[in-house]
Structure formats: structure tokens, C-alpha cells
Write a protein that holds these residues in place. Sequence first.
Motif, PDB file in Angstrom:
ATOM      1  N   PHE A   1       0.831  -1.192   0.000  1.00 32.16           N
ATOM      2  CA  PHE A   1       0.000   0.000   0.000  1.00 32.16           C
ATOM      3  C   PHE A   1       0.873   1.252   0.000  1.00 32.16           C
ATOM      4  O   PHE A   1       1.950   1.250   0.599  1.00 32.16           O
ATOM      5  CB  PHE A   1      -0.872   0.051   1.266  1.00 32.16           C
ATOM      6  CG  PHE A   1      -1.871  -1.058   1.377  1.00 32.16           C
ATOM      7  CD1 PHE A   1      -3.171  -0.874   0.940  1.00 32.16           C
ATOM      8  CD2 PHE A   1      -1.514  -2.274   1.934  1.00 32.16           C
ATOM      9  CE1 PHE A   1      -4.107  -1.888   1.057  1.00 32.16           C
ATOM     10  CE2 PHE A   1      -2.448  -3.301   2.058  1.00 32.16           C
ATOM     11  CZ  PHE A   1      -3.742  -3.106   1.614  1.00 32.16           C
TER      12      PHE A   1
ATOM     13  N   THR B   1       1.472   4.712   1.609  1.00 32.18           N
ATOM     14  CA  THR B   1       1.150   5.225   2.939  1.00 32.18           C
ATOM     15  C   THR B   1       0.273   6.471   2.903  1.00 32.18           C
ATOM     16  O   THR B   1      -0.657   6.608   3.716  1.00 32.18           O
ATOM     17  CB  THR B   1       2.446   5.523   3.714  1.00 32.18           C
ATOM     18  OG1 THR B   1       3.212   4.307   3.804  1.00 32.18           O
ATOM     19  CG2 THR B   1       2.167   6.049   5.107  1.00 32.18           C
TER      20      THR B   1
ATOM     21  N   ASP C   1      -2.182   7.540   1.141  1.00 31.70           N
ATOM     22  CA  ASP C   1      -3.623   7.421   0.917  1.00 31.70           C
ATOM     23  C   ASP C   1      -4.150   5.991   1.049  1.00 31.70           C
ATOM     24  O   ASP C   1      -5.289   5.714   0.718  1.00 31.70           O
ATOM     25  CB  ASP C   1      -4.008   7.991  -0.443  1.00 31.70           C
ATOM     26  CG  ASP C   1      -3.278   7.321  -1.599  1.00 31.70           C
ATOM     27  OD1 ASP C   1      -2.503   6.359  -1.364  1.00 31.70           O
ATOM     28  OD2 ASP C   1      -3.468   7.767  -2.743  1.00 31.70           O
ATOM     29  N   ASP C   2      -3.309   5.084   1.526  1.00 34.49           N
ATOM     30  CA  ASP C   2      -3.671   3.666   1.707  1.00 34.49           C
ATOM     31  C   ASP C   2      -4.105   2.989   0.410  1.00 34.49           C
ATOM     32  O   ASP C   2      -4.853   2.007   0.432  1.00 34.49           O
ATOM     33  CB  ASP C   2      -4.741   3.501   2.785  1.00 34.49           C
ATOM     34  CG  ASP C   2      -4.258   3.938   4.155  1.00 34.49           C
ATOM     35  OD1 ASP C   2      -3.105   3.621   4.500  1.00 34.49           O
ATOM     36  OD2 ASP C   2      -5.020   4.611   4.866  1.00 34.49           O
TER      37      ASP C   2
ATOM     38  N   HIS D   1       5.657   3.502   1.628  1.00 34.27           N
ATOM     39  CA  HIS D   1       4.723   2.386   1.476  1.00 34.27           C
ATOM     40  C   HIS D   1       4.729   1.546   2.740  1.00 34.27           C
ATOM     41  O   HIS D   1       5.611   1.673   3.581  1.00 34.27           O
ATOM     42  CB  HIS D   1       5.139   1.489   0.305  1.00 34.27           C
ATOM     43  CG  HIS D   1       5.094   2.153  -1.017  1.00 34.27           C
ATOM     44  ND1 HIS D   1       6.029   3.072  -1.421  1.00 34.27           N
ATOM     45  CD2 HIS D   1       4.221   2.035  -2.042  1.00 34.27           C
ATOM     46  CE1 HIS D   1       5.733   3.491  -2.642  1.00 34.27           C
ATOM     47  NE2 HIS D   1       4.636   2.872  -3.038  1.00 34.27           N
ATOM     48  N   TYR D   2       3.756   0.620   2.832  1.00 37.60           N
ATOM     49  CA  TYR D   2       3.763  -0.408   3.862  1.00 37.60           C
ATOM     50  C   TYR D   2       3.218  -1.701   3.279  1.00 37.60           C
ATOM     51  O   TYR D   2       2.561  -1.704   2.232  1.00 37.60           O
ATOM     52  CB  TYR D   2       2.986   0.012   5.115  1.00 37.60           C
ATOM     53  CG  TYR D   2       1.497   0.206   4.921  1.00 37.60           C
ATOM     54  CD1 TYR D   2       0.597  -0.814   5.192  1.00 37.60           C
ATOM     55  CD2 TYR D   2       0.995   1.431   4.487  1.00 37.60           C
ATOM     56  CE1 TYR D   2      -0.773  -0.628   5.029  1.00 37.60           C
ATOM     57  CE2 TYR D   2      -0.370   1.628   4.335  1.00 37.60           C
ATOM     58  CZ  TYR D   2      -1.241   0.605   4.602  1.00 37.60           C
ATOM     59  OH  TYR D   2      -2.589   0.786   4.439  1.00 37.60           O
TER      60      TYR D   2
ATOM     61  N   THR E   1       1.223  -5.481   4.148  1.00 38.00           N
ATOM     62  CA  THR E   1       0.486  -6.360   5.052  1.00 38.00           C
ATOM     63  C   THR E   1       0.624  -7.790   4.537  1.00 38.00           C
ATOM     64  O   THR E   1       0.770  -8.008   3.326  1.00 38.00           O
ATOM     65  CB  THR E   1      -1.014  -5.998   5.148  1.00 38.00           C
ATOM     66  OG1 THR E   1      -1.637  -6.196   3.878  1.00 38.00           O
ATOM     67  CG2 THR E   1      -1.198  -4.557   5.621  1.00 38.00           C
TER      68      THR E   1
ATOM     69  N   ASN F   1       5.458   1.865   8.076  1.00 34.20           N
ATOM     70  CA  ASN F   1       4.827   2.561   6.946  1.00 34.20           C
ATOM     71  C   ASN F   1       5.767   3.559   6.274  1.00 34.20           C
ATOM     72  O   ASN F   1       5.328   4.520   5.664  1.00 34.20           O
ATOM     73  CB  ASN F   1       3.531   3.253   7.376  1.00 34.20           C
ATOM     74  CG  ASN F   1       3.782   4.387   8.338  1.00 34.20           C
ATOM     75  OD1 ASN F   1       4.889   4.622   8.795  1.00 34.20           O
ATOM     76  ND2 ASN F   1       2.720   5.101   8.679  1.00 34.20           N
TER      77      ASN F   1
END
Length: 86
Positions: free
Chosen positions: A33, A35, A37-38, A63-64, A66, A81
Motif C-alpha cells: 500500500f 502510505t 492514501d492507503d 509504502h507499507y 500487510t 509505513n
Amino acid sequence: IYTGEDTLSLHDALPISRDQYGSPVSGVTVKLFRTSDDLLIDTEVSDDNGAFLVQSPYYPSAHYITTYKSGSPDIMGISVNTLIGG
């Protein structure tokens, strides 16, 4: 799940999804994702060695990641993130 990386780089070794004992985990759904704006950028599944490659065209945005794999028990994780690709 530990990705083993604080930054993402195509020049480094591929991150490996691992369980709490440090063993590679295959079949993990990995989502990348942006960061700010997800926004979901990329989704991959780790291979038999636990390796995965997620990519983003949004350099140098942060970014991050999951991670999730269902099972007994389910396993999941999230990165910091502030990952920057390079």
C-alpha cells in the motif's frame, strides 16, 4: 510475519515471509500500500521458499506491506509505513 527488510529495493535479495520461529512460510498473501492514501498498489503470494516481490511505480513515496495466511492459527503481519523502493 517478518519481511526482513526496512526498505524495498530491486537490487537487494527478495524479502522472505517467516513464522515466529524464523522458518519460511509459503502461500502468504502480501499486499503493498502507498502510505499517503492507503492505495493498494500490488498483491502477490509468497512462493515455496517464502519469497515475494511487490512493486510500486510511486517512487519515492512511502509504502507499507500487510501479510496474511489463513490456517490454524491464522498468521498475519504488517511492516513499518516508511518503506521506500529504490
